[in-house]
Write an enzyme that holds these catalytic residues in place. Structure first.
Site, PDB file in Angstrom:
ATOM      1  N   SER A 137      60.106  36.437  45.041  1.00  0.00           N
ATOM      2  CA  SER A 137      60.921  36.535  45.844  1.00  0.00           C
ATOM      3  C   SER A 137      60.882  34.904  46.702  1.00  0.00           C
ATOM      4  CB  SER A 137      60.778  37.578  46.879  1.00  0.00           C
ATOM      5  OG  SER A 137      61.835  37.338  48.162  1.00  0.00           O
ATOM      6  N   TYR A 150      55.685  42.828  52.499  1.00  0.00           N
ATOM      7  CA  TYR A 150      56.526  42.232  51.327  1.00  0.00           C
ATOM      8  C   TYR A 150      56.244  40.653  51.211  1.00  0.00           C
ATOM      9  CZ  TYR A 150      60.594  41.331  48.378  1.00  0.00           C
ATOM     10  OH  TYR A 150      61.458  40.862  47.167  1.00  0.00           O
TER      11      TYR A 150
END
Length: 271
Positions: A137, A150
């Site tokens: 990401s 995350y």
């Protein structure tokens, strides 16, 4: 380039994973789709004429079984696409997330890729060629406001991919890490096949991300950025990290101006 080769795609039952499975199958690859949900895995596999397997990638034994089933179906694994991931958010701050959320994030975003790579790398090295693709990401290059577990584990995923590229590049192993910004997937509350309610063009579809990944694989790029602006943000962070953090704090204040967002789906529409 990839016709006749094989791929195992984790998290392939929906979102980016399913779009990647479609794109690889369109390249002529034989694909095994792995997902936590066996019904989603089978539906995605049926769509592309592939194989399916399922299990919880936080469990090392489940990973070993899924790799074995993929190899049984495909004969070997030429490409491992470690795409599975999740994001629960920690919108009240890093310390608001319980230990289990942090551990699950670590096991799925980092250890699952490492454990699967351990199993497929020997065969790839023996053949002198293979592909390891990790869907991380832009949060792994920057930081995701409202989801520290995350962001931290996606940073680790990018670092692991770099190490694999450095250590095994001379063995013929091609390593790529995919770092998109926002994508219209179920993770953010979208139907990946019907993302009409995207707030702006910066929220890409899963198919758009898959097309970018396909281009990156053909170009043998390590860092694949479906959102080109992520490179600019990354450069700005490197050049003046203090200024970048102050800018992110302003962005957070604006996003939280009306109170703590309900979830990540709500938060991403404010940033």
């Amino acid at each position: 380039m990839f016709a006749g080769r094989t791929a195992l795609v984790t998290g392939g039952g929906q979102g980016i994973g399913r779009a990647l499975a479609r794109a690889l199958a369109a390249e002529g690859m034989r694909v095994c789709v792995a997902d936590l949900d066996p019904a989603l895995a089978q539906a995605a596999a049926d769509e592309i004429g592939g194989a399916a397997t399922s299990g919880d990638l936080r469990d090392p034994e489940a990973i070993a079984r899924m790799v074995h089933e993929a190899e049984s179906a495909l004969g070997r694994i030429d490409m491992l696409v470690s795409n599975a991931g999740f994001a629960l958010g920690a919108v009240a701050g890093p310390t608001s997330a319980p230990d289990q959320q942090w551990q699950d994030s670590w096991d799925l975003h980092v250890m699952a890729h490492l454990r699967a790579a351990r199993l497929v790398l020997p065969g790839m090295i023996a053949r002198g060629e293979g592909w390891l693709v990790n869907t991380a990401s832009a949060a792994g290059l920057l930081s995701q406001i409202g989801d520290a577990p995350y962001s931290a584990t996606k940073h680790a995923a990018v670092s692991l991919a770099q190490s694999l590229a450095i250590e095994h590049g001379d063995d013929g192993i091609h390593v790529s890490v995919v770092c998109p910004l926002y994508v219209a997937t179920p993770l953010l509350g979208y139907d990946a096949d019907r993302p009409e309610n995207r707030p702006n063009d910066r929220v890409l579809t899963a198919a758009e991300v898959a097309a970018c990944v396909n281009d990156g694989l053909h170009a043998d790029r390590f860092l694949i950025l479906p959102h080109p602006e992520a490179a600019t943000f990354f450069q700005r962070r490197a050049e003046d990290t203090d200024r970048w953090i102050h800018g992110m704090r302003r962005l957070r204040r604006d996003a939280f101006a009306e109170g703590i967002p309900a979830d990540l789906g709500d938060l991403h529409r404010k940033i």
